[in-house]
Design a protein around this motif. Structure first.
Motif, mmCIF file in Angstrom:
data_model
loop_
_atom_site.group_PDB
_atom_site.id
_atom_site.type_symbol
_atom_site.label_atom_id
_atom_site.label_comp_id
_atom_site.label_asym_id
_atom_site.label_seq_id
_atom_site.Cartn_x
_atom_site.Cartn_y
_atom_site.Cartn_z
ATOM 1 N N ASN A 38 0.811 -1.220 0.000
ATOM 2 C CA ASN A 38 0.000 0.000 0.000
ATOM 3 C C ASN A 38 0.843 1.269 0.000
ATOM 4 N N THR A 48 -1.489 4.232 0.757
ATOM 5 C CA THR A 48 -2.879 3.786 0.627
ATOM 6 C C THR A 48 -3.717 4.774 -0.177
ATOM 7 N N ILE A 78 0.195 -5.304 4.106
ATOM 8 C CA ILE A 78 -0.511 -4.033 4.285
ATOM 9 C C ILE A 78 -0.355 -3.570 5.724
ATOM 10 N N ASP A 94 -1.563 -0.450 7.742
ATOM 11 C CA ASP A 94 -2.428 0.720 7.578
ATOM 12 C C ASP A 94 -3.256 0.940 8.831
ATOM 13 N N GLN A 144 -6.797 -1.210 8.912
ATOM 14 C CA GLN A 144 -6.263 -2.465 8.418
ATOM 15 C C GLN A 144 -7.276 -3.277 7.612
ATOM 16 N N THR A 202 -8.888 -1.660 4.452
ATOM 17 C CA THR A 202 -7.906 -1.590 3.375
ATOM 18 C C THR A 202 -7.672 -2.953 2.747
ATOM 19 N N LEU A 203 -7.503 -3.977 3.562
ATOM 20 C CA LEU A 203 -7.251 -5.295 2.976
ATOM 21 C C LEU A 203 -8.469 -5.797 2.208
ATOM 22 N N TYR A 237 -8.157 -4.228 -1.131
ATOM 23 C CA TYR A 237 -7.000 -4.721 -1.865
ATOM 24 C C TYR A 237 -7.158 -6.158 -2.345
ATOM 25 N N ALA A 265 -4.235 -10.762 1.622
ATOM 26 C CA ALA A 265 -3.547 -9.663 2.294
ATOM 27 C C ALA A 265 -2.952 -10.180 3.594
ATOM 28 N N THR A 276 -1.809 -9.643 7.339
ATOM 29 C CA THR A 276 -2.254 -8.764 8.414
ATOM 30 C C THR A 276 -1.332 -8.848 9.624
#
Length: 550
Positions: free
Chosen positions: A209, A248, A275, A277, A280, A283-284, A287, A296, A298
């Protein structure tokens, strides 16, 4: 209906992936640094562990300012690690052993020694002038905005050749590529294509990201009071900002669709995006949907809190916000304190705790990553300051000792020098306490951490609901995390006692609960209650009452 071909292409769903940090895995040529031939030597051990794939951290040509995460040639092997022929031999042997091979591509930034950057920094008019993120200073000479490097200080580095700042989210020797430049996107896709042609089965994309930045270079706002950026030590000021503009960005989603189209042009290829972020799960989710990444990675189980309430909260947030996203869970990697040390204060000693943590990890909805030495229950090593190698640790000392403690060499044979990793002094020392957990010792103990990892992973491979089923979280408990996994008619109850004392967990179902044997745990079912000794788990099949009668 799922065909055999589809199953082969979707091998990554619920897969277990073994991460190898190559410079610390096995030295084959006596220089104190692990290498590709060393990995090939140890592939039978990994296959015997019961995993589906390996993920190899960077082995590309690099000045090693950040130990391979600063790449000077994407399409060649660093001589410290071997040659392209060595890589080809590794892939061939892995495939013979039915192991998939994933490699770690660092595409957000390069080394400052990369020819692309060497050309880009010469002036403002060369063909690669826009391949990196350049910006003028403010009128007072200060950086363009307040963005911070994860490794400390400003994310902007002054360059006297161009008379401009360049963006570097990590070390000053790791300039960020400018993905707003179409030629950069084409160039990195060519890199991916090169490694696909050499037989790779997939990629772990480092800091995926971070590819795009805000074109307007707006400053980040502070975090709300009492909140910090995820997976960052509180001693690092990077944790104080909301990272709205330095990573991101929405343009990244479009690029990831281009990347996925390339991956989908070959059968059975997969991708994992790392990722980091503040948001979290949201965003995943973005993505890993709409034709982007497959999975993704984590960090949410890499915090210091290991209470049952905390982990329940992590899973609750995941199920609420991640949607249909497929994640790759991990408790350990090359960047964080080893979990048996990180969680020792609440959970207890590693040999008792490690098998339970694998059972928990391997029962979550998603795929899983295991980091080398995790299967031995290795603790975090204490590396004295004078032997530190990690630039992150050197810059943050003493509040944060860096990442060397989880990167020390694998102990293979207790009685051999340096644990059988190398015949000479390794790049990092092998802790004496790790020798007692060496592979050869544990293979000779039927109830060792290693043997229990082997047993559980093989057992897990036969439980379809644990590999690809849905997940329903059961009510929270002070000591216990509990949930149900379901695939079709197969329903599996999973209960874990994350405490040092006996736990009782009430679980009422309108079905019969049949304990599942053969996985190495001794929790018991007593009518509507699961009884668990410290660090124990319980697995049971949920069977309709009409089917449970004789």
């Amino acid at each position: 209906m799922q065909t055999e071909s589809t199953k082969n292409n979707d091998w990554w769903v619920g897969a277990s992936i073994y991460q190898i940090y190559p410079r610390s895995f096995q030295d084959s040529n006596g220089d104190g640094v692990g290498d590709l031939r060393g990995i090939t030597m140890r592939l039978p051990y990994i296959a015997e562990l019961g995993v589906d794939a390996i993920w190899i951290s960077p082995f590309f040509k690099s000045p090693m300012h950040d130990f391979g995460y600063d790449i000077s040639d994407y399409c060649d092997v660093d001589p410290r690690f071997g040659t392209l022929d060595d890589f080809d031999a590794l892939v061939a042997e892995a495939h013979r052993l039915k192991l998939k091979v994933l490699i770690d591509l660092v595409l957000s930034h390069t080394a400052s020694e990369h020819p692309w950057f060497v050309e880009s920094r010469q002036d403002k008019t060369n063909p690669k002038a826009d391949w990196y993120v350049w910006a003028d200073a403010k009128k007072d000479g200060s950086p363009p905005n307040n963005w911070l490097s994860l490794f400390g200080g400003s994310a902007w580095q002054w360059d006297t050749r161009r008379g401009q700042y360049y963006l570097r989210n990590f070390l000053s020797s790791q300039p960020d590529l400018n993905y707003h430049c179409p030629q950069v996107q084409d160039a990195v896709l060519d890199v991916v294509r090169f490694w696909l042609d050499r037989g790779c089965d997939g990629f772990r994309f480092d800091v995926v990201n971070f590819y795009f930045h805000d074109k307007e270079l707006r400053s980040n706002p502070p975090q709300p009071e009492g909140r910090f950026a995820a997976a960052v030590p509180r001693s690092n000021p990077y944790a104080f900002q909301r990272h709205l503009y330095d990573k991101t960005q929405p343009e990244n989603l479009v690029f990831l669709q281009r990347l996925r189209a390339l991956l989908d042009s070959r059968p059975g290829i997969t991708s994992i995006g790392e990722i980091g972020d503040d948001e979290q799960y949201a965003t995943l989710n973005h993505y890993t949907t709409d034709g982007r990444l497959h999975m993704a990675y984590t960090f949410n189980l890499m915090e210091r809190d290991c209470s049952a309430r905390f982990i329940h909260g992590v899973l609750e947030e995941f199920l609420r916000e991640a949607g249909s996203a497929w994640v790759c869970w991990a408790l350990n990697n090359h960047d964080v304190t080893r979990v048996v040390t990180r969680w020792q204060s609440l959970m207890g000693e590693g040999p008792r705790v490690a098998p339970l943590l694998l059972a928990l990890l391997g029962s979550l909805r998603g795929s899983i990553c295991l980091y080398q030495g995790e299967e031995l229950g290795l603790t975090e090593a204490v590396v004295p300051y004078e032997l530190l190698q990690d630039p992150y640790g050197k810059s943050m000392w003493p509040a944060f000792a860096g990442r060397d403690g989880c990167r020390t060499p694998m102990p293979w044979e207790a009685a051999r020098s340096h644990g059988g990793f190398s015949e000479v002094q390794p790049w990092l020392p092998v802790p004496s306490e790790h020798l007692q957990s060496a592979v050869d010792i544990q293979l000779g103990m039927p109830d060792s951490v290693l043997r229990r990892y082997q047993s559980f992973l093989r057992w897990r491979n036969g439980i379809a609901a644990l590999k690809s089923g849905s997940m329903t979280l059961l009510p929270a408990h002070e000591q216990v995390v509990a949930f149900e996994r379901q695939l079709g008619d197969e329903r599996v109850l999973c209960v874990f006692n994350l405490s040092n004392t006996e736990a009782r967990y009430e679980a009422e179902f309108d079905v019969d609960v049949r304990p599942i044997d053969g996985h190495g745990f001794t929790g018991t079912w007593d009518q509507a209650e699961v009884v668990l000794q410290p660090h124990q788990a319980f697995f049971g099949r949920l069977v309709p009452l009409t089917l449970s009668k004789p």
